[in-house]
Motif scaffolding. Sequence first.
Motif, short mmCIF file in Angstrom:
data_model
loop_
_atom_site.label_atom_id
_atom_site.label_comp_id
_atom_site.label_asym_id
_atom_site.label_seq_id
_atom_site.Cartn_x
_atom_site.Cartn_y
_atom_site.Cartn_z
N GLY A 1 0.56 -1.18 -0.11
CA GLY A 1 -0.31 -0.09 -0.18
C GLY A 1 0.95 1.08 -0.01
O GLY A 1 0.21 2.52 -0.10
N VAL A 2 2.09 0.95 -0.13
CA VAL A 2 2.36 2.39 0.20
C VAL A 2 2.81 3.35 -1.00
O VAL A 2 3.03 2.38 -2.59
CB VAL A 2 4.53 2.26 0.09
N THR A 3 2.91 3.50 -0.89
CA THR A 3 2.55 4.93 -2.27
C THR A 3 3.30 6.35 -2.21
O THR A 3 4.11 6.44 -1.58
CB THR A 3 1.29 5.54 -2.81
N THR A 4 4.47 6.88 -3.92
CA THR A 4 5.00 7.24 -3.34
C THR A 4 4.25 8.23 -4.96
O THR A 4 3.84 8.04 -6.07
CB THR A 4 6.53 7.36 -3.72
N GLN A 5 5.63 9.93 -5.63
CA GLN A 5 5.42 10.25 -6.49
C GLN A 5 6.98 10.89 -7.45
O GLN A 5 7.66 10.76 -6.28
CB GLN A 5 4.25 11.63 -6.58
N PRO A 65 -1.99 5.30 17.29
CA PRO A 65 -1.79 6.22 16.63
C PRO A 65 -2.74 6.25 15.55
O PRO A 65 -4.02 5.31 15.09
CB PRO A 65 -0.49 5.34 15.04
N PRO A 66 -3.35 7.60 14.42
CA PRO A 66 -4.26 7.56 13.48
C PRO A 66 -4.14 6.38 12.17
O PRO A 66 -2.94 6.17 11.91
CB PRO A 66 -4.49 9.16 13.44
N ASP A 67 -5.14 6.42 12.09
CA ASP A 67 -5.24 5.45 10.30
C ASP A 67 -4.47 5.14 9.71
O ASP A 67 -3.63 4.51 9.17
CB ASP A 67 -6.84 4.89 10.27
N VAL A 68 -3.73 6.80 9.66
CA VAL A 68 -3.19 7.34 8.52
C VAL A 68 -2.01 6.80 8.68
O VAL A 68 -0.91 6.63 7.81
CB VAL A 68 -3.88 8.71 8.13
N LEU A 69 -1.35 6.41 9.99
CA LEU A 69 -0.25 6.24 10.06
C LEU A 69 0.16 4.42 10.50
O LEU A 69 1.18 4.23 10.44
CB LEU A 69 0.79 6.72 11.92
N GLU A 70 -0.98 4.11 10.09
CA GLU A 70 -0.34 2.59 10.06
C GLU A 70 -0.83 1.93 8.93
O GLU A 70 -0.26 2.44 7.92
CB GLU A 70 -2.38 2.33 10.80
#
Length: 89
Positions: A32-36, A84-89
Amino acid sequence: MASSTENGSDHEGEIRLWREDDWWIARDVGTGVTTQGVSRSEALENLDEAVALHRGEIGREPTDEELRELGIDPEENATGDTKPPDVLE
């Protein structure tokens, strides 16, 4: 959008690459890792590094001294038992 699979199971090794406006976006489907990046190759290089960080293959936690140098008090910035918040999992 282009995609490629390495092993064909559970999306391991599958990468998706597409363009949005002036940016190339690269996603490792399995993690699920995304970059640009501004180019395809830069987006893919960034993805390789981000996936390695995600897997713990490179990088390390900052020391308390390094945090203090950045103006962060480690004692006041711990999550403790807080999820931690969902965005950090």
